[in-house]
Structures are given as structure tokens and as C-alpha cells.
Design a protein around this motif. Structure first.
Motif, PDB file in Angstrom:
ATOM      1  N   ARG A 126       0.836  -1.347  -0.022  1.00 55.39           N
ATOM      2  CA  ARG A 126      -0.666  -0.257   0.033  1.00 55.39           C
ATOM      3  C   ARG A 126       0.517   0.977   0.157  1.00 55.39           C
ATOM      4  NH1 ARG A 126      -1.725   3.623   4.370  1.00 55.39           N
ATOM      5  NH2 ARG A 126      -1.344   2.225   5.863  1.00 55.39           N
ATOM      6  N   THR A 127       0.432   2.452  -0.965  1.00 52.52           N
ATOM      7  CA  THR A 127       1.441   3.054  -0.962  1.00 52.52           C
ATOM      8  C   THR A 127       0.761   4.415   0.190  1.00 52.52           C
ATOM      9  OG1 THR A 127      -0.384   4.248  -2.296  1.00 52.52           O
ATOM     10  CG2 THR A 127       1.476   3.290  -3.109  1.00 52.52           C
ATOM     11  N   ASP A 168      -1.890   6.082   8.626  1.00 50.70           N
ATOM     12  CA  ASP A 168      -3.399   6.332   8.665  1.00 50.70           C
ATOM     13  C   ASP A 168      -3.599   6.959   6.840  1.00 50.70           C
ATOM     14  OD1 ASP A 168      -3.327   5.983  11.029  1.00 50.70           O
ATOM     15  OD2 ASP A 168      -3.310   7.812  12.124  1.00 50.70           O
ATOM     16  N   ILE A 169      -4.945   6.559   7.277  1.00 49.62           N
ATOM     17  CA  ILE A 169      -5.517   6.742   5.892  1.00 49.62           C
ATOM     18  C   ILE A 169      -6.326   7.428   5.986  1.00 49.62           C
ATOM     19  CG2 ILE A 169      -6.392   5.636   3.830  1.00 49.62           C
ATOM     20  CD1 ILE A 169      -5.383   3.108   4.269  1.00 49.62           C
ATOM     21  N   MET A 170      -5.987   8.881   4.666  1.00 52.19           N
ATOM     22  CA  MET A 170      -7.621   9.767   5.551  1.00 52.19           C
ATOM     23  C   MET A 170      -7.625   9.747   4.249  1.00 52.19           C
ATOM     24  SD  MET A 170      -5.735  10.526   8.751  1.00 52.19           S
ATOM     25  CE  MET A 170      -7.833  12.194   8.867  1.00 52.19           C
ATOM     26  N   LYS A 171     -10.045  10.577   5.091  1.00 54.64           N
ATOM     27  CA  LYS A 171     -10.688  11.094   4.013  1.00 54.64           C
ATOM     28  C   LYS A 171     -10.048  11.728   2.935  1.00 54.64           C
ATOM     29  CE  LYS A 171     -14.924  12.983   4.063  1.00 54.64           C
ATOM     30  NZ  LYS A 171     -15.716  13.755   4.398  1.00 54.64           N
ATOM     31  N   GLY A 172     -10.343  11.492   1.286  1.00 54.42           N
ATOM     32  CA  GLY A 172     -10.179  12.367   0.741  1.00 54.42           C
ATOM     33  C   GLY A 172      -8.480  12.364   0.013  1.00 54.42           C
ATOM     34  N   SER A 173      -7.635  10.864   0.524  1.00 53.49           N
ATOM     35  CA  SER A 173      -6.785  11.215   0.337  1.00 53.49           C
ATOM     36  C   SER A 173      -6.459  10.163  -0.817  1.00 53.49           C
ATOM     37  CB  SER A 173      -5.611  10.646   1.157  1.00 53.49           C
ATOM     38  OG  SER A 173      -5.484   9.721   1.935  1.00 53.49           O
ATOM     39  N   LEU A 174      -5.369   9.845  -1.828  1.00 54.33           N
ATOM     40  CA  LEU A 174      -4.690   9.144  -2.645  1.00 54.33           C
ATOM     41  C   LEU A 174      -4.400   7.972  -1.779  1.00 54.33           C
ATOM     42  CD1 LEU A 174      -4.522   7.960  -5.493  1.00 54.33           C
ATOM     43  CD2 LEU A 174      -2.411   9.276  -5.000  1.00 54.33           C
ATOM     44  N   VAL A 175      -4.799   6.615  -2.725  1.00 55.58           N
ATOM     45  CA  VAL A 175      -4.507   5.786  -1.752  1.00 55.58           C
ATOM     46  C   VAL A 175      -4.296   4.592  -2.488  1.00 55.58           C
ATOM     47  CG1 VAL A 175      -4.703   3.513  -0.459  1.00 55.58           C
ATOM     48  CG2 VAL A 175      -5.095   5.815   0.388  1.00 55.58           C
ATOM     49  N   SER A 176      -3.746   3.537  -3.023  1.00 57.01           N
ATOM     50  CA  SER A 176      -3.014   2.255  -4.162  1.00 57.01           C
ATOM     51  C   SER A 176      -2.219   1.453  -3.074  1.00 57.01           C
ATOM     52  CB  SER A 176      -1.976   3.349  -5.355  1.00 57.01           C
ATOM     53  OG  SER A 176      -0.604   2.667  -4.236  1.00 57.01           O
ATOM     54  N   LEU A 177      -3.467   0.265  -3.907  1.00 55.11           N
ATOM     55  CA  LEU A 177      -2.875  -1.425  -3.587  1.00 55.11           C
ATOM     56  C   LEU A 177      -2.060  -1.420  -4.736  1.00 55.11           C
ATOM     57  CD1 LEU A 177      -5.832  -2.269  -1.222  1.00 55.11           C
ATOM     58  CD2 LEU A 177      -4.489  -0.981  -0.928  1.00 55.11           C
ATOM     59  N   THR A 178      -1.389  -2.969  -4.319  1.00 58.60           N
ATOM     60  CA  THR A 178      -0.529  -3.319  -5.653  1.00 58.60           C
ATOM     61  C   THR A 178      -0.496  -4.765  -5.121  1.00 58.60           C
ATOM     62  OG1 THR A 178       0.456  -1.286  -6.027  1.00 58.60           O
ATOM     63  CG2 THR A 178       1.592  -3.373  -6.991  1.00 58.60           C
ATOM     64  N   LYS A 218      -9.569  -5.362 -12.338  1.00 59.28           N
ATOM     65  CA  LYS A 218      -8.638  -6.716 -12.656  1.00 59.28           C
ATOM     66  C   LYS A 218      -7.854  -5.967 -14.019  1.00 59.28           C
ATOM     67  CE  LYS A 218     -13.006  -9.247 -15.093  1.00 59.28           C
ATOM     68  NZ  LYS A 218     -13.386  -9.563 -15.997  1.00 59.28           N
ATOM     69  N   GLU A 219      -7.137  -5.275 -12.459  1.00 59.25           N
ATOM     70  CA  GLU A 219      -5.899  -4.455 -12.821  1.00 59.25           C
ATOM     71  C   GLU A 219      -5.290  -5.153 -11.455  1.00 59.25           C
ATOM     72  OE1 GLU A 219      -5.047  -2.954 -15.719  1.00 59.25           O
ATOM     73  OE2 GLU A 219      -7.300  -3.181 -16.423  1.00 59.25           O
ATOM     74  N   LYS A 220      -3.533  -4.612 -11.753  1.00 54.84           N
ATOM     75  CA  LYS A 220      -2.833  -5.018 -10.871  1.00 54.84           C
ATOM     76  C   LYS A 220      -3.121  -3.851  -9.774  1.00 54.84           C
ATOM     77  CE  LYS A 220       2.399  -6.184 -10.130  1.00 54.84           C
ATOM     78  NZ  LYS A 220       3.313  -6.128 -11.000  1.00 54.84           N
ATOM     79  N   GLN A 221      -2.985  -3.004  -9.811  1.00 49.68           N
ATOM     80  CA  GLN A 221      -3.112  -2.004  -9.293  1.00 49.68           C
ATOM     81  C   GLN A 221      -4.390  -1.649  -8.639  1.00 49.68           C
ATOM     82  OE1 GLN A 221      -0.306   0.883 -10.153  1.00 49.68           O
ATOM     83  NE2 GLN A 221       1.019   0.464  -8.582  1.00 49.68           N
ATOM     84  N   LEU A 222      -5.236  -1.227  -7.264  1.00 52.93           N
ATOM     85  CA  LEU A 222      -6.236  -0.995  -7.113  1.00 52.93           C
ATOM     86  C   LEU A 222      -6.528   0.869  -5.819  1.00 52.93           C
ATOM     87  CD1 LEU A 222      -9.503  -1.333  -6.564  1.00 52.93           C
ATOM     88  CD2 LEU A 222      -9.036  -2.435  -4.432  1.00 52.93           C
ATOM     89  N   PHE A 223      -6.725   1.761  -7.390  1.00 58.64           N
ATOM     90  CA  PHE A 223      -6.474   3.204  -7.157  1.00 58.64           C
ATOM     91  C   PHE A 223      -7.890   3.736  -6.535  1.00 58.64           C
ATOM     92  CE2 PHE A 223      -3.879   2.768 -10.171  1.00 58.64           C
ATOM     93  CZ  PHE A 223      -2.094   3.585  -9.533  1.00 58.64           C
ATOM     94  N   PHE A 224      -7.575   4.507  -5.490  1.00 61.39           N
ATOM     95  CA  PHE A 224      -8.586   5.080  -4.923  1.00 61.39           C
ATOM     96  C   PHE A 224      -8.077   6.335  -5.436  1.00 61.39           C
ATOM     97  CE2 PHE A 224      -8.476   1.331  -2.369  1.00 61.39           C
ATOM     98  CZ  PHE A 224      -9.900   0.715  -2.466  1.00 61.39           C
ATOM     99  N   GLN A 225      -9.176   7.226  -6.014  1.00 61.70           N
ATOM    100  CA  GLN A 225      -7.755   8.803  -5.974  1.00 61.70           C
ATOM    101  C   GLN A 225      -8.449   9.612  -5.345  1.00 61.70           C
ATOM    102  OE1 GLN A 225      -6.553   9.610  -8.597  1.00 61.70           O
ATOM    103  NE2 GLN A 225      -6.289   7.824 -10.084  1.00 61.70           N
ATOM    104  N   SER A 226      -9.590   9.173  -4.149  1.00 62.88           N
ATOM    105  CA  SER A 226     -10.282   9.930  -3.005  1.00 62.88           C
ATOM    106  C   SER A 226     -10.691   9.703  -2.338  1.00 62.88           C
ATOM    107  CB  SER A 226     -10.700  11.704  -3.801  1.00 62.88           C
ATOM    108  OG  SER A 226     -10.935  11.645  -2.529  1.00 62.88           O
TER     109      SER A 226
END
Length: 821
Positions: free
Chosen positions: A428-429, A433-443, A466-474
Motif C-alpha cells: 500500500r502506498t 493513517d489513511i485520511m479521508k480524501g487522500s490518494l491510496v493505491s494497493l498493488t 481487474k488490474e494489478k493496482q487498485l486506485f482510490f483517487q479520493s
């Protein structure tokens, strides 16, 4: 003719498939046919670039197509699990070309998203067939074959005799010939080779041929695939035919380039040369004889194990060895030309690899390379780094088990192993702490060969990506949860461990909720809940009328038995380390029955007969009480409302009055006693006055004589009066009367007594002086009139500070004397 193939599928909808045709073939001559085919399966569609291809033997062909399929069927997302080309044969189960031994080392797929290309090298006439694409999906029964496919025809180029005539001399013939192939397009260009020399570019060739002469032809732009040389006069002539027109070999390996040659006279010289290294020297073309190349003498060998068969062997191949190689021989009267095409060698880096092919039973393994030589080759197979005995073909014949690794080797060049994915790891990038609205990616990462396909899921097996990375832009709080990924290839599938996404944020909203939510009655058990959305959970501070009550991590404020004093506005403040928020105010309105009413009379001093008297009743209640006035022993109410007014008070109005305070929760009442005591007027008849006066005088004299005798008796006996008698003799007046002061009875005027008595069992006695009455015959105005009032509260039956309530009613009693004027 175009044939159609049928698809067995669970969905009975009709689909349409359109086939449009162009062509793109490497190293061949092509006839193009455009066909439109309507299929009965809407959304399933395969479009072949060409539906008919004609190719030259020995060349390479490519077949292209695109495909589409329904994205969803019966709420199931469609996934293509496998795609392959096969030769269509009626009533025969499709077999992937890659596992067909006849195509070993000659077939290559290049498939992308919604497109796939089949490449076949070193074409043979036996390759002529109908080729189709087949899709294997995850849908029940969702195996689809695109029709009509591509019809491939493989033919060679040959010299055909049109006319032959004898020359005037005995050893000569005049020939008229044509270059023939079933794949010839209109207006093709030709090249004619006579004795290895280019002699014509016409479609027809006519010339004289002697016993030593041979002829061949080729079609532009495929000069490297000419027809075999044929004799023009008889079956014996000078000619050269190469065993292979194209050879591919690995760098560092060895290769044999061979040809057969025929000659009518003894050979004077023969050698192999490279046309690209040859050059013109003055008037003639100087060939680079490889046998005289001292730099490569140790790598080049010239072998002739039998007459008429020459082989050039090149060892330790280098990429610079990639070139065309030709053979040349010379007799005393003949010289073979140096223009006729030879054998083209391509040297590449070793790229041996194991290709995993899906089949209906199990994965199939193929040892493959873009540069395998044609014909039988010897392969070595390995399982978990150990050689497998008995496996020497390019196709691995045993069952491939996912957990094991497999590799193959050819001529000492070994492939990388293939194996199912290892357990994926998740990174995880942005650590912390993972804050609301932040960019988070799982690889998701997994070691596997072939490379795996990745998919991301939430814990409930909901497909997210269905990708290698799962992105949460916000990233949002709704994204919190457990996630895992899968890595999958044709050999197996593995699942990662769960990773928990916990999105932190300060309190967003804060609302005060009350339970129960309806009417709140005194004595109820009530809970106030501070409802807020925060992570981590917020701490709460409770306020009443903006004054702090309680700080607690618990969100509930509890009233075991709520009282009227608890009514008011309540709010809460929610806070964590990321922020705080204050809720709206909630008003608690506690309902309760009327308290003991308070009763008053106005005027509170002297009540004169004929005057206006107002009785007032008040009680604390929620909702506000309704008041009703009653007179004792009368059933109908006298009045309603908080005040009861008697405008002309008479003696008959004397009596007990009580007010009743009532609301939806209950009732209470208090009683008021009004007592009128009759007295004489100054204007009464004289006889009445005299009689009354004499009666009073006699009584007073009698009392004085009796009292004197009593005191005299007490003095003689030396005794004191008892406490009971003493109490009974004490006056109850707060102002001494005329009798007590020793004034003569004749000086007393009308004496009016007003007594107010509270039978409320209250602790304290109340004494009130109303005023003094006018004394007859006395001229001092300061003492002209005396009146007496006494208020007594009887507390004998109850302790101080307690309330009495009998049968739902408290009694408040007021006694009053009304003066007659």
C-alpha cells in the motif's frame, strides 16, 4: 462456398456476426474474397480480415481477426478464459494448433484485447485447410467459434511447358514456357532464371535449350521462393536445388546449409559464397568464396558426404552470419550463375520458452521458439529442475501439475520455467493513517510464469478491479473494509492475505436522538444518544443549556427516572484527534401532573359584606393546568379558570370553596373556608343594644367573680394551674382585647372576629391583626375600633416538611370572618 458453425450457449438470444475481408500476408501471393455472413448470435462477433488466402509453399502467412462478446449475460460478467486457432473439421472437437505435432515450431499467436493473429511459417501444401478462432468464456456453455474462418491454400511455383520444338541441330530444343501457380494474382511480375542467371521478366519465356541448360521462375516480390530448376532438353542437365530456402538458428549454435547439384561434365571448382560480400572488380563480379575466408576458417566447413550433395556448416553462429548463401560450381565448359536465389540464414538470440496452452482436460506445455529449424528436433524437459526421461518432443505429453515448475531445452538452450502463481503480496502506498480524501493505491504482486492476471475483491467476494493496482483517487469512509487480490494464469490461481483499509476522519455530523421518541412523562426512563460519524470513535461531552454536564466516551446520556427539573435544551460535542463538531439542540419537555395548588383571597385584609372577593388558584403543571371552582356540598362547579370572583359577598356565600387543578397527567385540589360571623350595627334599635350590653356585662361580672374566687383558692392552696388549663385560658389573639386590658365592658363597641384556619397540617401558625373596633363613649379616635383575626395551622397529624395527599387530593383550608357594616 462458406460454411457456418453453430454455437451452443445458454442464452437463446440471436446474435449477428459480420465478416469483412481484406488481406495482410507476409511472403505470399494472395487472392482476396469479401464475404458478409449473418449469424444468429447477437453480440458474439468474429471478423476475419481475410476469409480466403492463397500462399506460396515455404513462405509465411498471417491470419488476422477481431472479436466481440456480450459483456454480461444473466448478471454474470463475461471473461475470456482462453482463445485459440484450430483447423475446422466437421464433427471433430477443436484442437489448438499449438499442440498439433505437424505445426510444432511453426505456429505463433499474437493476441491482444479483442484481436488475435495466427502466424504459420515454412508453409507446406499439407497446411491447406480452413482455420477458425474459438473463444472459451466463463459463461455456462459459452464456447464460441467464429465462422466461416479463413480458407488457406498452399501451392508451389512451377515451370509449365506450353510448346516444344526440335532445333535444326540434334542437341537442341526450342521451348515456350509459362510460370504457373494457383495463387497468381492478375498482372503479376515474373523473373526467369536460366543456369542461375536472370534471363527474362516476361510472363512467358521462349528460348533454345541444350543438354546442359536448366530453367526456373519466380513471382515478384517473392524471388526467394523460385520454382525448382528443370531441364530444357532432357532430364539430365546442370542445375542446383537448395534443401531449404530459409533457416533460422540461435546465436552460438551450429547450422547446416545444404543443396543438391547436377552437372553433365566433371566439376572443376565449387564453393559457397555470400552475395552481400561480393563486389565488382573491373570488368567482372568478384565472388566472396567462403572457403578462402581465413578469418572464419575455423567456423566454416564444407562437407560433401556423397556426390552431388554439398553442405556448408557454420559453427558458433553470430548475428553477423545472417545472410543469403549461394552455391556455385564450374565445369570445363559450363559455369553456374550467381544470381539464382539461395538459402537465407537468420541468426537470433536464443528464445526457447515453454508455452502453456489451455485444453479441455488440463494445461498443455509446448517447447517453442521463433527460430526452431524445420523437421524433427530433440528436446529435453525438466520438472522442478530435474530432467524428465522419455520426453523428447516439443509437446509435453504428461499432465502438468500447477504447483510444479516445468522447463525445456533445445541444443543446450534452456527455457525459463513455467509455474502457477505464488501467494500474492499486497503493498500500500502512503504508509500510516489513511485520511479521508487522500490518494491510496494497493498493488498486488505475485511471482508466476506465464505472467498472471490480477483481480481485486472486497471481503464479500465483490469484484472491484481487474488490474494489478487498485486506485482510490479520493478515498471515502465507505471504502473502508477488507480487500484481497488474486493472481491467476493457466496453471493455477492463488489468493493473497486480507488487507484492511481503515479510513480515518473527524466527526462529520452530530445529532442528538431521544429514546423513547414520543411524549416524555415524569418518571420515565429516557436515553439521549449522541449520534456521530467519526473514525476513530469520538468522545462526547453533554451540555444542558450550554452548560457542560458529562464528558464520556459513551454516546448515551441516561435518565433513570426523569423529572420536571430535567426539562431543557440538550446538546453534545463530539471530538477525536482529527476534529470536533457540536450537535443541534434537542429540547426535552417533561410532562407532569399539577402540583399542590396555592390558593389566595383578595382582598387579604378586611372583607366587607357586599364587597368583591376574588379567589385565586395556581399550580405548577405541564401541560398547563385547567382550573375549576367548586363550593362544598354543591355538585355543579361555581366557576372555571384560575380566578373566581364573588362581586357582592353575602353571608350566604360563607362556606368551603375548593379549586381543582387538572391536566392530561392528573389533578390536585385545595379548599378555602370562608366564614361570616354576624355582628350589631350602630344604627340598631336601642333595646337590642341595651339587652346585648346587659348580657355582656353580666357575663363579664360573672367571669371576674369566678376568676377572683379561683385565684383566691389557688393562693390558699399554694397551687398553680395545670398546663392544660393554662393553655385553654390563653388568648388566641395577637392583639390584647379590651377585656384583657381591664377596660370596662361598656367601652367596647362591636367586636368582629375573623379567624383564618389552615387545616393543612403545616408547621407554623400565622397570626394576623385585621384592626380595632370603635368603642362606644370613648373619644380617643386612635383606639376607636378593634378587630381580631387569627390563622391557625394544625400540624398535629404530620411531620414538618411533608405533603399530604389523600385520594389524589390535598386540602388547603382558609377561614375568614366577614364584617357587617
Amino acid at each position: 462456398m462458406c460454411s457456418s458453425d453453430h454455437v451452443t450457449f445458454s442464452n437463446s438470444e440471436t446474435n449477428r456476426m459480420t465478416m469483412s475481408v481484406t488481406t495482410a500476408v507476409s511472403g505470399i501471393v494472395v487472392i482476396v474474397l469479401s464475404i458478409s455472413v449473418v449469424h444468429s448470435w447477437r453480440e458474439w462477433e468474429v471478423t476475419y480480415t481475410s476469409t480466403e488466402i492463397c500462399a506460396i509453399k515455404g513462405s509465411t502467412v498471417e491470419m488476422h481477426c477481431t472479436y466481440t462478446y456480450p459483456p454480461r449475460i444473466n448478471s454474470i460478467s463475461t471473461t475470456v478464459q482462453n482463445i485459440f486457432w484450430f483447423i475446422y473439421l466437421p464433427n471433430v472437437e477443436p484442437v489448438d494448433l499449438r499442440i498439433d505435432s505437424k505445426y510444432a515450431g511453426r505456429v505463433w499467436y499474437h493476441c491482444g484485447t479483442n484481436n488475435c493473429t495466427l502466424r504459420i511459417t515454412d508453409l507446406r501444401e499439407s497446411d491447406s485447410a480452413v482455420y477458425r478462432l474459438r473463444l472459451i468464456t466463463n459463461q455456462p456453455g459459452g464456447n464460441y467459434t467464429g465462422s466461416p474462418g479463413v480458407s488457406l491454400s498452399v501451392t508451389g511455383v512451377e515451370v509449365q511447358m506450353i510448346h516444344k520444338s526440335q532445333c535444326l541441330t540434334h542437341w537442341c530444343s526450342k521451348l515456350e514456357m509459362q510460370c504457373h501457380s494457383s495463387c497468381l494474382p492478375h498482372h503479376s511480375s515474373y523473373i526467369w532464371y536460366k543456369n542461375g542467371h536472370m534471363t527474362s521478366t516476361e510472363s512467358l519465356y521462349s528460348g533454345y535449350f541444350y543438354s546442359e541448360d536448366s530453367i526456373s521462375c519466380a513471382i515478384k516480390p517473392h524471388e526467394t521462393f523460385p520454382s525448382p530448376s528443370v531441364c530444357g532438353y532432357n532430364q539430365y542437365c546442370n542445375r542446383v536445388n537448395y534443401t531449404e530456402r530459409r533457416i533460422c538458428a540461435f546465436k552460438g549454435s551450429s547450422v547446416n546449409i545444404s543443396c543438391t547439384y547436377y552437372h553433365t561434365d566433371p566439376v572443376v571448382s565449387k564453393f559457397w559464397f555470400r552475395p552481400d560480400r561480393s563486389h565488382w572488380l573491373r570488368t567482372h563480379f568478384l565472388l566472396w568464396d567462403l572457403s578462402k575466408d581465413s578469418q572464419h576458417a575455423d567456423r566454416f566447413q564444407f562437407l560433401e558426404r556423397e556426390k552431388g550433395h554439398s553442405t556448408l556448416r557454420i559453427s558458433d553462429l553470430r548475428k553477423t552470419d545472417s545472410a543469403e548463401y549461394r552455391f556455385k560450381f564450374t565445369t570445363q565448359s559450363f559455369q553456374w550463375g550467381n544470381i539464382s536465389p539461395g538459402t537465407t540464414l537468420t541468426v537470433t538470440d536464443p528464445d526457447v520458452q515453454v508455452q502453456v496452452v489451455w485444453s479441455s482436460t488440463s494445461p498443455q506445455l509446448i517447447c517453442q521458439s521463433s527460430c526452431f529449424p524445420s523437421g524433427h528436433s530433440f528436446f529435453v524437459w525438466y520438472k522442478n529442475e530435474e530432467e524428465i526421461l522419455g520426453e523428447s518432443s516439443s509437446l509435453y505429453t504428461k499432465y502438468a501439475d500447477g504447483p510444479d515448475s516445468y522447463s525445456c531445452a533445445y541444443e543446450g538452450h534452456r527455457s525459463n520455467p513455467v509455474y502457477a502463481p505464488k501467494v500474492p503480496s499486497v503493498t500500500r502506498t502512503a504508509p500510516g493513517d489513511i485520511m479521508k480524501g487522500s490518494l491510496v493505491s494497493l498493488t498486488c504482486s505475485s511471482e508466476a510464469n506465464p505472467l498472471p492476471k490480477y483481480s481485486w475483491y472486497r471481503k464479500a467476494q465483490t469484484l472491484v478491479s481487474k488490474e494489478k493496482q487498485l486506485f482510490f483517487q479520493s478515498i471515502q469512509p465507505s471504502d473502508s473494509g477488507e480487500y484481497y487480490c488474486t493472481a491467476e494464469n493457466v496453471l493455477g490461481k492463488r489468493i493473497s492475505e486480507y488487507i484492511f483499509i481503515n479510513v480515518k476522519y473527524g466527526p462529520k455530523t452530530s445529532i442528538v436522538l431521544m429514546t423513547p421518541s414520543g411524549m416524555i412523562v415524569e418518571g420515565d426512563s429516557v436515553n439521549l444518544t449522541c449520534s456521530t460519524d467519526a473514525n476513530p470513535a469520538a468522545k462526547h461531552t453533554w451540555y444542558k443549556e450550554n452548560q457542560p454536564l458529562l464528558a464520556s466516551p459513551v454516546s448515551i446520556y441516561h435518565f433513570t427516572a426523569i423529572s420536571s427539573e430535567d426539562s431543557g435544551n440538550y446538546s453534545c460535542k463530539s471530538e477525536n484527534q482529527y476534529g470536533q463538531i457540536t450537535s443541534n439542540s434537542l429540547f426535552i419537555d417533561v410532562k407532569y401532573p399539577p402540583r399542590l395548588p396555592s390558593v389566595s383571597v383578595s382582598p387579604s385584609a378586611e372583607i366587607v359584606e357586599g364587597s368583591s372577593v376574588t379567589l385565586t388558584c395556581s399550580s405548577d403543571a405541564n401541560p398547563a393546568a385547567n382550573y375549576t371552582w367548586y363550593k362544598e356540598n354543591e355538585s355543579s362547579p361555581k366557576a372555571s379558570g384560575q380566578n373566581f370572583t364573588i362581586t357582592d359577598f353575602r353571608t350566604e356565600h360563607s362556606g368551603s370553596y375548593y379549586c381543582n387543578a387538572q391536566n392530561l397527567r392528573g389533578q390536585h385540589r385545595s379548599t378555602l373556608h370562608l366564614i361570616a360571623v354576624a355582628s350589631t350595627r350602630k344604627a340598631a334599635v336601642t333595646g337590642t343594644i341595651t339587652a346585648v350590653f346587659l348580657a355582656i356585662t353580666l357575663v363579664m361580672v360573672f367571669l371576674c367573680i369566678r376568676k377572683c374566687k379561683w385565684f383566691t383558692q389557688q393562693s390558699k392552696d399554694g397551687e398553680k394551674p395545670s398546663s392544660e388549663e393554662q393553655v385553654n385560658m390563653d388568648p388566641v389573639y395577637d392583639t390584647p382585647s379590651a377585656v384583657a386590658e381591664g377596660e370596662p365592658s361598656g367601652h367596647q363597641d362591636d367586636l368582629h372576629y375573623s379567624t383564618i384556619r389552615f387545616s393543612q397540617n403545616q408547621a407554623d401558625a400565622l397570626y394576623s391583626n385585621i384592626g380595632r373596633g370603635q368603642l362606644y363613649g370613648h373619644k380617643d379616635e386612635e383606639a376607636s375600633e378593634a378587630e381580631y383575626t387569627a390563622v391557625k395551622c394544625d400540624n398535629s397529624s404530620r411531620a414538618k416538611g411533608t405533603r399530604y395527599q389523600g385520594n389524589g387530593e390535598d386540602t388547603f383550608t382558609l377561614y375568614s370572618t366577614v364584617k357587617h357594616s
